[in-house]
Design a protein around this motif. Structure first.
Motif, PDB file in Angstrom:
ATOM      1  N   ALA A  77     -27.478  -2.684  35.737  1.00 20.48           N
ATOM      2  CA  ALA A  77     -26.968  -2.725  34.360  1.00 20.48           C
ATOM      3  C   ALA A  77     -26.941  -4.171  33.904  1.00 20.48           C
ATOM      4  N   PRO A  78     -28.082  -4.715  33.505  1.00 21.11           N
ATOM      5  CA  PRO A  78     -28.202  -6.152  33.225  1.00 21.11           C
ATOM      6  C   PRO A  78     -27.156  -6.696  32.259  1.00 21.11           C
ATOM      7  N   ALA A  79     -26.821  -5.959  31.244  1.00 19.67           N
ATOM      8  CA  ALA A  79     -25.893  -6.471  30.233  1.00 19.67           C
ATOM      9  C   ALA A  79     -24.476  -6.638  30.758  1.00 19.67           C
ATOM     10  N   TRP A  80     -24.148  -5.965  31.851  1.00 20.60           N
ATOM     11  CA  TRP A  80     -22.779  -5.989  32.369  1.00 20.60           C
ATOM     12  C   TRP A  80     -22.595  -6.922  33.552  1.00 20.60           C
ATOM     13  N   ALA A  81     -23.632  -7.610  33.964  1.00 22.64           N
ATOM     14  CA  ALA A  81     -23.528  -8.469  35.154  1.00 22.64           C
ATOM     15  C   ALA A  81     -22.482  -9.567  34.986  1.00 22.64           C
ATOM     16  N   GLY A  82     -22.319 -10.065  33.770  1.00 18.60           N
ATOM     17  CA  GLY A  82     -21.360 -11.139  33.545  1.00 18.60           C
ATOM     18  C   GLY A  82     -19.906 -10.725  33.661  1.00 18.60           C
ATOM     19  N   THR A  83     -19.655  -9.423  33.700  1.00 16.05           N
ATOM     20  CA  THR A  83     -18.261  -8.976  33.792  1.00 16.05           C
ATOM     21  C   THR A  83     -17.707  -9.070  35.209  1.00 16.05           C
ATOM     22  N   LEU A  84     -18.574  -9.091  36.210  1.00 14.23           N
ATOM     23  CA  LEU A  84     -18.085  -9.095  37.594  1.00 14.23           C
ATOM     24  C   LEU A  84     -17.252 -10.328  37.916  1.00 14.23           C
ATOM     25  N   PRO A  85     -17.730 -11.560  37.657  1.00  6.44           N
ATOM     26  CA  PRO A  85     -16.878 -12.725  37.929  1.00  6.44           C
ATOM     27  C   PRO A  85     -15.568 -12.680  37.140  1.00  6.44           C
ATOM     28  N   LEU A  86     -15.619 -12.196  35.903  1.00  5.00           N
ATOM     29  CA  LEU A  86     -14.417 -12.094  35.080  1.00  5.00           C
ATOM     30  C   LEU A  86     -13.386 -11.188  35.731  1.00  5.00           C
ATOM     31  N   VAL A  87     -13.813 -10.016  36.172  1.00 10.40           N
ATOM     32  CA  VAL A  87     -12.887  -9.070  36.798  1.00 10.40           C
ATOM     33  C   VAL A  87     -12.306  -9.636  38.095  1.00 10.40           C
ATOM     34  N   LEU A  88     -13.142 -10.311  38.871  1.00 11.83           N
ATOM     35  CA  LEU A  88     -12.684 -10.854  40.152  1.00 11.83           C
ATOM     36  C   LEU A  88     -11.653 -11.964  39.959  1.00 11.83           C
ATOM     37  N   VAL A  89     -11.902 -12.872  39.012  1.00  6.55           N
ATOM     38  CA  VAL A  89     -10.933 -13.949  38.787  1.00  6.55           C
ATOM     39  C   VAL A  89      -9.631 -13.388  38.225  1.00  6.55           C
ATOM     40  N   MET A  90      -9.719 -12.405  37.344  1.00  6.24           N
ATOM     41  CA  MET A  90      -8.508 -11.764  36.838  1.00  6.24           C
ATOM     42  C   MET A  90      -7.704 -11.140  37.979  1.00  6.24           C
ATOM     43  N   ALA A  91      -8.397 -10.467  38.892  1.00  4.93           N
ATOM     44  CA  ALA A  91      -7.716  -9.853  40.035  1.00  4.93           C
ATOM     45  C   ALA A  91      -7.052 -10.907  40.906  1.00  4.93           C
ATOM     46  N   ALA A  92      -7.726 -12.034  41.105  1.00  2.00           N
ATOM     47  CA  ALA A  92      -7.154 -13.110  41.920  1.00  2.00           C
ATOM     48  C   ALA A  92      -5.903 -13.686  41.266  1.00  2.00           C
ATOM     49  N   VAL A  93      -5.949 -13.898  39.953  1.00  2.00           N
ATOM     50  CA  VAL A  93      -4.791 -14.458  39.247  1.00  2.00           C
ATOM     51  C   VAL A  93      -3.606 -13.501  39.327  1.00  2.00           C
TER      52      VAL A  93
END
Length: 247
Positions: free
Chosen positions: A211-227
């Motif tokens: 899903a090329p358009a959604w690849a940028g969401t993975l780092p966002l979700v991971l950093v949010m989870a870490a915070v």
């Protein structure tokens, strides 16, 4: 020394070391870094967002082969990383991290990283996962800015954190302590960080393929989870001290 369990550390704290919650948060941030680096290198002109040693070498190679695009990409990454680290250093100046929790200003800086990644994910999605030249330059600089902020935030957190954007020194230290010093005990969380880096990069490319358009969401979700994970020990400490903690 016996391990101490308390509400403020989010897990077991031994000899002034961070609790489980903070160690998990570091591992998740490493996974986010792996995802950012995979996207940066494969889709944003073949430079890294957080590994500046490699980017300096790439800059030298670009100069050697007279590649203007390569020089520009490397300089954007270096400038972005430096700017992110500088801003976080200014925000956290004079604040000392403690093993039990990350200071509020460190969490604030990581929240800023979340905002940057959210903007980047939006730009990436709007382009359908195939940004043009101008968008690639902006995304490269933004990704490096986020990684610089993350790296500096981990420095400001002190003993409660660990490097999350570069692991070469971590690997060398782990080998020396595990092989070179018989009496030393290597950190069992270090292999988890290595695995997280690999997993984050692999997941980012798998998502980009599916899903090329959604690849940028993975780092966002991971950093949010870490915070969110790292907020637990701070909130517990504030509850235990009646809301009195450093900034």
């Amino acid at each position: 020394m016996a391990a101490r369990q308390g509400p403020a550390d989010g897990g077991t704290e031994r000899d002034g070391e961070p609790g489980r919650a903070l160690r998990v948060a570091v591992v998740v941030l490493v996974a986010a870094s792996g995802a950012v680096e995979a996207i940066s290198f494969t889709a944003l002109d073949h430079v890294f967002a957080g590994v500046m040693t490699s980017n300096l070498a790439l800059l030298g190679m670009a100069i050697g082969r007279s590649s203007g695009a390569g020089v520009t990409a490397a300089l954007l990454a270096l400038a972005g990383f430096g700017a992110g680290a500088t801003v976080v250093a200014w925000v956290t100046h004079g604040r000392k991290g403690v093993p039990a929790y990350w200071p509020p200003r460190v969490l604030l800086c990581l929240a800023g990283e979340v905002a940057l990644l959210a903007v980047g994910a939006g730009v990436w999605a709007a382009s359908g996962g195939a940004p043009g030249a101008v968008a690639r330059d902006a995304l490269q600089c933004g990704a490096a800015l986020a990684m610089g902020a993350q790296a500096a935030a981990m420095v400001a957190a002190g003993r409660a954190a660990a490097p999350t954007t570069y692991l070469t020194g971590t690997l060398a230290t782990y080998i020396v302590r595990g092989v070179g010093r018989a009496s030393a005990r290597p950190d069992r969380w270090v292999p988890a960080r290595f695995g997280a880096l690999i997993a984050g990069a692999a997941a980012a490319l798998a998502l980009r393929r599916a899903a090329p358009a959604w690849a940028g969401t993975l780092p966002l979700v991971l950093v949010m989870a870490a915070v969110l994970t790292a907020c637990g020990p701070l909130l517990a400490r504030r509850s235990a001290t009646g809301g009195r903690t450093g900034t």
